[in-house]
Enzyme design. Structure first.
Site, PDB file in Angstrom:
ATOM      1  N   TYR A  83      -6.038   6.707   3.494  1.00 16.93           N
ATOM      2  CA  TYR A  83      -6.225   5.763   2.824  1.00 16.93           C
ATOM      3  C   TYR A  83      -5.768   4.152   3.086  1.00 16.93           C
ATOM      4  O   TYR A  83      -6.172   3.446   3.492  1.00 16.93           O
ATOM      5  CB  TYR A  83      -5.748   6.060   1.463  1.00 16.93           C
ATOM      6  CG  TYR A  83      -5.565   4.816   0.552  1.00 16.93           C
ATOM      7  CD1 TYR A  83      -6.751   4.118  -0.026  1.00 16.93           C
ATOM      8  CD2 TYR A  83      -4.345   4.124   0.262  1.00 16.93           C
ATOM      9  CE1 TYR A  83      -6.522   3.019  -0.674  1.00 16.93           C
ATOM     10  CE2 TYR A  83      -4.018   3.135  -0.137  1.00 16.93           C
ATOM     11  CZ  TYR A  83      -5.388   2.281  -0.897  1.00 16.93           C
ATOM     12  OH  TYR A  83      -5.247   1.227  -1.328  1.00 16.93           O
ATOM     13  N   GLU A 129       0.780  -1.156   0.124  1.00 16.11           N
ATOM     14  CA  GLU A 129       0.135   0.137  -0.198  1.00 16.11           C
ATOM     15  C   GLU A 129       0.961   1.233   0.133  1.00 16.11           C
ATOM     16  O   GLU A 129       0.469   2.220  -0.679  1.00 16.11           O
ATOM     17  CB  GLU A 129      -0.979  -0.077   1.217  1.00 16.11           C
ATOM     18  CG  GLU A 129      -2.042  -1.166   1.097  1.00 16.11           C
ATOM     19  CD  GLU A 129      -3.006  -0.841   0.036  1.00 16.11           C
ATOM     20  OE1 GLU A 129      -3.027   0.123  -0.724  1.00 16.11           O
ATOM     21  OE2 GLU A 129      -3.728  -1.693  -0.374  1.00 16.11           O
ATOM     22  N   ASP A 162      -9.729   5.561  -2.358  1.00 18.09           N
ATOM     23  CA  ASP A 162      -8.434   6.221  -3.006  1.00 18.09           C
ATOM     24  C   ASP A 162      -9.079   7.035  -4.347  1.00 18.09           C
ATOM     25  O   ASP A 162      -9.983   7.187  -4.490  1.00 18.09           O
ATOM     26  CB  ASP A 162      -7.493   5.023  -3.504  1.00 18.09           C
ATOM     27  CG  ASP A 162      -8.120   4.236  -4.571  1.00 18.09           C
ATOM     28  OD1 ASP A 162      -9.394   4.398  -4.664  1.00 18.09           O
ATOM     29  OD2 ASP A 162      -7.502   3.521  -5.353  1.00 18.09           O
ATOM     30  N   CYS A 210     -12.601   2.040 -15.460  1.00 19.23           N
ATOM     31  CA  CYS A 210     -13.044   3.506 -15.561  1.00 19.23           C
ATOM     32  C   CYS A 210     -11.969   4.172 -15.056  1.00 19.23           C
ATOM     33  O   CYS A 210     -11.716   4.921 -14.046  1.00 19.23           O
ATOM     34  CB  CYS A 210     -14.087   3.348 -14.213  1.00 19.23           C
ATOM     35  SG  CYS A 210     -15.101   4.949 -14.144  1.00 19.23           S
ATOM     36  N   CYS A 218     -17.331  -2.209 -18.955  1.00 17.71           N
ATOM     37  CA  CYS A 218     -17.921  -1.966 -17.579  1.00 17.71           C
ATOM     38  C   CYS A 218     -19.056  -2.708 -16.909  1.00 17.71           C
ATOM     39  O   CYS A 218     -19.911  -2.839 -17.908  1.00 17.71           O
ATOM     40  CB  CYS A 218     -18.032  -0.392 -17.402  1.00 17.71           C
ATOM     41  SG  CYS A 218     -18.473  -0.061 -15.881  1.00 17.71           S
ATOM     42  N   CYS A 237     -24.711   3.280 -14.946  1.00 17.14           N
ATOM     43  CA  CYS A 237     -23.756   4.351 -14.571  1.00 17.14           C
ATOM     44  C   CYS A 237     -24.530   5.873 -14.862  1.00 17.14           C
ATOM     45  O   CYS A 237     -25.042   6.139 -15.961  1.00 17.14           O
ATOM     46  CB  CYS A 237     -22.617   4.356 -15.555  1.00 17.14           C
ATOM     47  SG  CYS A 237     -21.549   5.803 -15.210  1.00 17.14           S
ATOM     48  N   CYS A 244     -15.887   1.958 -21.238  1.00 13.84           N
ATOM     49  CA  CYS A 244     -17.294   1.962 -20.831  1.00 13.84           C
ATOM     50  C   CYS A 244     -18.019   0.483 -21.447  1.00 13.84           C
ATOM     51  O   CYS A 244     -18.781  -0.187 -20.823  1.00 13.84           O
ATOM     52  CB  CYS A 244     -18.134   2.811 -21.194  1.00 13.84           C
ATOM     53  SG  CYS A 244     -17.581   4.348 -20.364  1.00 13.84           S
TER      54      CYS A 244
END
Length: 301
Positions: free
Chosen positions: A120, A37, A138, A193, A203, A209, A200
């Site tokens: 985060y 991370e 995030d 995305c 997706c 959306c 798209c």
DNA sequence: CAAACGTGGCG
DNA sequence: TCGCCAAGTTT
């Protein structure tokens, strides 16, 4: 009892399409996740992968890293960028040893109190390593939620408390499912995305959306001005640190003088590196990565 | 809260 | 070519 359709769709998509990243290995442990991370902060996955393997091989637990020098941490950081993260990660390991007996803590407030761990990262560790139900927000998550839920082309520049609330409301009740959903939102933002060219057609939530439904309006308003790099102190710091990183032990200042023409700026950058705990003077003429060798200079004679 | 903080690859 | 962007944190 009724999870949001949006969350379910993204989670199912994730289960079929998630990248096989090593820090996602079941049972990998909190330390490897924490290291990943921190490395992933502002840094692409492909660049993190080799560094992550090298770090975990050399320092398989916080105690191992805590026992080594900041200089070695900086060296092992390689060219990931923002090398202060390496120093802070080592300080984090020291704190984990001192405060928590060498075990990465599982409480949000304890994680937040560690060096280099912010909103985060603390939530990411609590959720991904310990399976707790916290929103993990995030830049990817904020973009996904902004578009799909709010219908806005992009998210704001920083995570706000409102973002955390909005994301929390999207999470399933069951903690493990919630953690998976957060990982799924992040993954969707990372590979579908995306900021510039969203895919798209690929997706899983295209049909629901809000941004897509409103014709995918382009972002309006002032584009955030991107920061220069060439000619900045940042670049000079990078050049200086590059020399020190590739050397073993003290480097004569004459060698550092060659990396940048402007004496004033070079001196300022070097002083900043010292102030930031990355570099230290050795005698009157040399500098080295902090802790790179004996703590005190051997007295001649 | 805006700004500082590295680096490299891609459109 | 060059601006944008990449799992943020700190001051």
């Amino acid at each position: 009892m009724t999870e949001p359709t949006f969350t379910t769709l993204v989670s199912r998509w994730y289960e079929q399409n998630a990248r096989d990243l090593p820090w996602r290995t079941p049972g990998i442990g909190a330390w490897p996740i924490l290291v990943s991370e921190v490395m992933l902060q502002q840094t692409p996955v492909v660049r993190v992968l080799p560094a992550w393997h090298a770090w975990l091989t050399r320092w398989p637990d916080p105690a191992a890293l805590a026992a080594d020098t900041p200089a070695e941490a900086i060296r092992m950081w390689g060219r990931l960028g923002y090398p202060r993260r390496a120093v802070r990660l080592r300080e984090c390991a020291v704190a984990i040893v001192e405060r928590h007996g060498g075990r990465v803590p599982d409480q949000l407030d304890q994680l937040l109190a560690l060096p280099g761990i912010g909103t985060y990262t603390a939530r990411a560790v609590a959720a991904f390593a310990y399976g707790q139900r916290h929103p993990v927000v995030d830049t990817n998550v904020r973009r996904v939620v902004s578009r799909a839920v709010a219908g806005a082309p992009d998210a704001g520049p920083a995570t706000t408390p409102a973002d955390l609330v909005a994301c929390a409301e999207l999470l399933p009740v069951e903690p493990a499912a919630a953690a998976l959903a957060s990982a799924a939102f992040m993954e969707l933002g990372a590979i579908v995305c995306t900021a510039r060219s969203p895919r798209c057609p690929a997706c899983p939530v295209e049909s629901v959306c809000a941004w897509r439904a409103s014709g995918q309006p382009a972002p309006t308003g002032p584009t955030r001005k991107t920061q220069r790099y060439a000619g900045t102190d940042r670049q000079v710091r990078g050049l200086l640190l590059g020399v020190l990183r590739d050397a073993t032990g003290p480097v004569p200042h004459q060698r550092l003088d060659q990396v940048w023409h402007d004496d004033v700026q070079r001196a300022r950058a070097l002083a900043a590196l010292v102030k930031d705990g990355m570099v230290e003077p050795v005698g009157e003429e040399h500098f080295r990565l902090i802790g790179d060798g004996p703590a005190t200079q051997p007295i001649p004679g």
